[in-house]
Design an enzyme around this catalytic site. Structure first.
Site, PDB file in Angstrom:
ATOM      1  N   ASP A 101      -0.008  -5.474  -0.854  1.00 34.56           N
ATOM      2  CA  ASP A 101      -1.213  -5.929  -1.539  1.00 34.56           C
ATOM      3  C   ASP A 101      -1.165  -5.427  -2.981  1.00 34.56           C
ATOM      4  O   ASP A 101      -0.109  -5.022  -3.462  1.00 34.56           O
ATOM      5  CB  ASP A 101      -2.481  -5.493  -0.779  1.00 34.56           C
ATOM      6  CG  ASP A 101      -2.650  -3.973  -0.706  1.00 34.56           C
ATOM      7  OD1 ASP A 101      -1.896  -3.246  -1.392  1.00 34.56           O
ATOM      8  OD2 ASP A 101      -3.539  -3.501   0.025  1.00 34.56           O
TER       9      ASP A 101
ATOM     10  N   HIS B 252      -0.402  -1.363  -2.508  1.00 30.09           N
ATOM     11  CA  HIS B 252       0.434  -0.672  -1.509  1.00 30.09           C
ATOM     12  C   HIS B 252       1.766  -1.353  -1.227  1.00 30.09           C
ATOM     13  O   HIS B 252       1.817  -2.582  -1.117  1.00 30.09           O
ATOM     14  CB  HIS B 252      -0.349  -0.554  -0.190  1.00 30.09           C
ATOM     15  CG  HIS B 252      -1.684   0.096  -0.363  1.00 30.09           C
ATOM     16  ND1 HIS B 252      -2.856  -0.633  -0.436  1.00 30.09           N
ATOM     17  CD2 HIS B 252      -2.008   1.400  -0.515  1.00 30.09           C
ATOM     18  CE1 HIS B 252      -3.866   0.207  -0.613  1.00 30.09           C
ATOM     19  NE2 HIS B 252      -3.388   1.437  -0.678  1.00 30.09           N
TER      20      HIS B 252
ATOM     21  N   SER C  13      -4.428   6.520   0.789  1.00 36.37           N
ATOM     22  CA  SER C  13      -4.219   5.282   1.549  1.00 36.37           C
ATOM     23  C   SER C  13      -2.753   5.023   1.876  1.00 36.37           C
ATOM     24  O   SER C  13      -2.448   4.271   2.786  1.00 36.37           O
ATOM     25  CB  SER C  13      -4.782   4.083   0.781  1.00 36.37           C
ATOM     26  OG  SER C  13      -4.151   3.976  -0.482  1.00 36.37           O
TER      27      SER C  13
END
Length: 360
Positions: free
Chosen positions: A317, A320, A27
Site C-alpha cells: 500500500d 508498507h 505497523s
C-alpha cells in the site's frame, strides 16, 4: 543450534522454557494489536490486507502476507509471537510463543501518531511488557522467569512514524521545535532510556531495526511533482540509522551481557527500489493495492484494485512493503547477522522444521 544460547530450553523449577521473541514495533510489525484498539484510525482490518496469509482474511498485519519479524522468526526456528491484545493470550501461550506489542502508528516518542487517536507508543509497549513479566513470575516463579526473559530474543522496530507522522508534519509541535539534527538527538536520548529499561528487565539479545528509504514509499513520492523520492526524508532515515548504530554500539559496550545488534537493511531496500528488475520485481514506486487515480488513498480499502501479480510489487500500500519485499529484507538481515536456528530439534520438544502454521 544457536551457539549464543548454549541450550534451547531452560529447565528450572519444572519450567521447560522455550526461546521466544518479544516484539516492540509499529505497523511494519503489528500482527493485530490495532485491530483491538476500537478507536484507532491505523487499521489493517479491511480486505485486502492478509490476502496471502493463512485463510486470506485480514489478520491485523499491514501487508498482504508476512512481516519481516515473522519471516526472521520462521527461518530461525522462533515461534510467531501473537498480538498482546489477542483474545487467546495466556501465560502458557506467552511461554510457548512470546508476545508482539507492535502497534500501527506507534513511535519512539509518546506524541508520535497522535492523530491516529489510539496506538501504543514504545513507552506504552514496554509498560505492557512489564505486566507480562509479572504474569510469568506469578506462574513459574522469580528465578525461572528471570532465566526465561534473559534467554528470549527482542526486536525493537520503530522510528519511521516519528518522522512521517510527527516531525515532517506541521501539525506537530516537534516540527518547529527541532531541526533535523536536534530531532534525531531527541529520538536517541529517548531510545537510549527505553533500551536501558528493557535491559534492566532482562533483555540481553536484542535487535533494533533501522529505517529503510522512507522518502521512497509511495506516499512520499506522491508529494513530489515529479513522483521521485523525497531526498530530505531519506537523509533523515540515514541520519537515524547512523545515530542508532552508534547508540547500539555504546550500549553493548556498557551494559552487562548485552548482545544488542543494529539491523540495517537501508542499502538493500534502496537498491531494490532503484533496480527492481535485478531482484525480480516489476514495480517499486506505486502500491499494489491502489484506489485508481485517487492518490494517496492512505490504506488499502475493499474498493481498491489490486495489481495483477503481488509478488512483483515492492509496495503493498502507500506505506508498507509487500510480502515479497519483506522476505528479501528478512533474508538480508539473516545473512548479515548469520542467525542460526534456536529452538533446535535436539531440545526436549522438537521444533517444527517448517514454518509454523500461519494461524498464530
Amino acid at each position: 543450534m544457536d551457539i549464543n544460547s548454549g541450550h534451547t530450553r531452560v529447565a528450572i523449577d519444572g519450567c521447560q522454557c522455550k526461546i521466544v521473541q518479544f516484539i516492540f514495533g509499529d505497523s511494519l510489525s503489528d500482527v493485530g494489536n490495532n485491530k483491538y484498539l476500537a478507536r484507532s484510525l491505523a487499521q489493517a482490518s479491511l480486505p485486502w490486507y492478509g490476502i496471502d496469509f493463512g485463510n486470506g482474511l485480514p489478520n491485523g498485519r499491514f501487508t498482504n502476507g508476512r512481516t519481516v519479524a515473522d519471516i526472521i522468526g520462521d527461518n530461525t526456528g522462533l515461534p510467531r509471537s501473537p498480538a498482546f491484545l489477542g483474545p487467546s493470550l495466556t501465560e502458557d501461550v506467552i511461554l510457548e510463543n512470546g508476545v508482539n506489542y507492535a502497534s500501527g502508528g506507534g513511535g519512539i516518542l509518546n506524541e508520535t501518531g497522535g492523530y491516529f487517536i489510539q496506538r501504543f507508543c514504545l513507552n506504552k509497549q514496554i509498560e505492557l511488557f512489564q505486566g507480562t513479566q509479572q504474569l510469568i513470575k506469578n506462574k513459574i516463579g522469580q528465578e525461572a522467569a528471570r532465566e526465561f526473559f534473559q534467554e528470549a530474543r527482542y526486536v525493537v522496530a520503530l522510528g519511521s512514524n516519528d518522522f512521517i507522522n510527527n516531525y515532517l508534519m506541521p501539525v506537530y509541535s516537534d516540527s518547529w521545535k527541532y531541526n533535523d539534527q536536534t530531532f534525531i538527538d531527541y529520538l536517541m536520548e529517548t531510545l537510549e532510556a527505553q533500551l536501558k529499561t528493557l535491559h534492566s528487565l532482562g533483555a540481553r539479545q536484542l535487535m533494533v531495526f533501522g529505517l529503510g528509504p522512507m522518502g521512497c514509499i509511495p506516499l512520499q513520492r506522491v508529494l513530489s511533482t515529479s513522483g521521485s523520492c523525497q531526498d530530505r526524508t531519506n537523509k533523515l532515515a540515514i541520519g537515524f540509522n547512523q545515530a542508532t548504530s552508534k547508540l547500539i554500539g555504546s550500549l553493548t559496550a556498557k551494559l552487562a551481557n548485552a548482545s544488542f545488534k543494529f539491523g540495517d537493511a537501508y542499502d538493500v531496500v534502496n537498491d531494490v527500489i532503484t533496480n527492481p528488475t535485478k531482484y525480480g520485481f516489476e514495480n517499486s514506486d506505486s502500491p499494489c493495492c491502489s484506489f485508481g487515480r485517487i492518490r494517496p488513498a492512505l490504506t488499502c480499502v475493499p474498493a481498491s484494485t489490486l495489481c495483477k501479480d503481488r509478488s512483483k510489487y515492492v509496495f503493498w500500500d502507500e506505506y508498507h512493503p509487500s510480502d515479497s519485499a519483506n522476505e528479501l529484507i528478512a533474508n538480508e538481515l539473516i545473512k548479515k547477522f548469520g542467525f542460526l536456528r534456536v529452538n533446535d530439534t535436539d531440545g526436549p520438544s522438537p521444533a517444527p522444521a517448517v514454518a509454523p502454521s500461519p494461524q498464530g
